[in-house]
Design an enzyme around this catalytic site. Structure first.
Site, short mmCIF file in Angstrom:
data_model
loop_
_atom_site.label_atom_id
_atom_site.label_comp_id
_atom_site.label_asym_id
_atom_site.label_seq_id
_atom_site.Cartn_x
_atom_site.Cartn_y
_atom_site.Cartn_z
N CYS A 41 0.43 -0.78 -0.09
CA CYS A 41 -0.42 -0.04 -0.30
C CYS A 41 0.78 1.65 0.43
CB CYS A 41 -0.80 -0.14 0.75
SG CYS A 41 -1.43 1.43 1.78
N CYS B 81 0.80 3.46 3.51
CA CYS B 81 1.29 3.02 4.20
C CYS B 81 2.66 3.69 4.92
CB CYS B 81 1.00 1.24 4.77
SG CYS B 81 -0.78 0.94 4.68
N ASN C 245 -13.97 9.54 -2.05
CA ASN C 245 -14.41 8.52 -3.37
C ASN C 245 -14.68 7.86 -1.90
OD1 ASN C 245 -14.78 10.19 -5.12
ND2 ASN C 245 -12.90 9.22 -6.30
N HIS D 194 -8.36 7.83 2.77
CA HIS D 194 -7.71 8.33 2.77
C HIS D 194 -9.13 9.68 1.50
CE1 HIS D 194 -7.74 6.68 -1.57
NE2 HIS D 194 -7.11 7.35 -2.18
#
Ligand SMILES: [Zn+2]
Ligand SMILES: [Zn+2]
Ligand SMILES: [Zn+2]
Length: 321
Positions: free
Chosen positions: A32, A35, A130, A143
């Protein structure tokens, strides 16, 4: 390749950004990019904000590859795209963050609105999130995003035009303040409220569970929020997000957008800050797809009455008092 192309019929810009095809798509946790310690994200942070690695708009964009003319106008894709990482924790959503944490996020939003808006090539700072794979989210890590556009986007333009017309016709009365007054008087579409904010499904909602959050005072943008208003925004957001998740007992996907005063340097006294949520679910199992009427004609079909759906959300835990 990255450029703006003008649609002369709808009178709006389209961003063409071909490099975005290689974006990271739903990576495993270990990969990710949001992270801590990965890529540009520091090891220790509370909330991190950085420029998108696959931006649609750039501070120093290349010249357009294609040549425009009077009808087919072309412009450099200048702007700024930022990612706001809500927490170092990979798991969870905005709903899971404490009110204190959401308050810190509100302060980050205010800071970014002011900072990005102060650039002379930025006319509009658009803060949004979103959430959920059905929305097309490519990274699960909690996020949101900020697009700082070199123009006022069409939806905002429409609201600005309508509210200016109303303002001129009604001796300087704000259209949004009047909507708020009507909703507060009617009560049945209200979902939650506190001293500074009212959350409701508006009379004219397009989506079944489309909640709007308005400040009770006439405030044009987040830049005008004092500390109490920022705290109250965190509280009402937490409240609405919990209601969403508790409605069908799953993490409720949505698009959350902030509409506020453009940053052109002018003052828009007729405009009023608000947040809009567009959740795709219309029942526990059914999703609303944007089909012929919505996509082709721009006319939404909402198969539920806002009055009934607001009651469902009002009854969903937690109750505000
Ligand atoms: Zn992560
Ligand atoms: Zn107002
Ligand atoms: Zn709006």
């Amino acid at each position: 390749m990255s450029e703006l192309r003008w649609n002369p019929m709808l009178e709006e810009w389209v961003i063409v950004a071909t490099h975005r095809q290689d974006r990271t798509y739903l990576p495993k946790t270990t990969e990710c990019p949001l992270c801590p310690g990965v890529l540009e994200i520091p090891e220790n942070f509370e909330i991190a904000c950085f420029e998108n690695r696959f931006p649609s708009l750039r501070k120093d964009p290349e010249e357009p590859e294609i040549e425009g003319d009077e009808l087919y106008r072309v412009r450099k894709a200048q702007g700024i795209c930022e990612v706001v990482v809500y927490t170092p924790e990979h798991e969870g959503t905005l709903t899971d963050q404490s009110v204190q944490k959401i308050y810190n996020l509100v302060r980050v939003w205010k800071d970014r609105y002011e900072e990005l808006g102060s650039r002379d090539f930025i006319d509009y700072v658009f803060i949004f999130e979103n959430k959920g794979e059905v929305i097309g989210v490519t990274l699960h890590h909690p996020h949101g995003q900020i697009y700082a556009y070199p123009f006022i986007p069409p939806k905002i333009r429409t609201e600005l035009n309508a509210s200016l017309k109303y303002y001129n016709k009604h001796n300087g009365q704000c259209l949004f303040c009047e909507i708020l007054r009507k909703e507060r008087e009617y009560q049945k579409r209200i979902v939650a409220e506190n001293k500074s904010f009212t959350a409701f499904i508006p009379f004219f909602a397009r989506y079944t569970y489309e909640v709007h959050i308005y400040p009770n005072q006439h405030l044009r943008s987040i830049a005008e929020f004092d500390d109490t208003t920022q705290q109250d925004l965190a509280k009402i957001l937490k409240n609405v997000l919990l209601k969403y998740d508790n409605l069908f007992n799953f993490s409720f996907p949505y698009i959350m957008v902030m509409h506020q005063e453009p940053t052109t340097g002018e003052r828009y006294d007729h405009y009023h800050f608000h947040i809009e949520f567009y959740p795709p679910y219309r029942t526990k199992e059914k999703i609303k797809y944007l089909a012929g009427s919505e996509s082709g004609a721009g006319t939404f079909i909402n198969d539920a009455a806002a009055e009934e759906k607001a009651k469902e959300l009002r009854d969903s835990y937690p109750h505000w008092d």
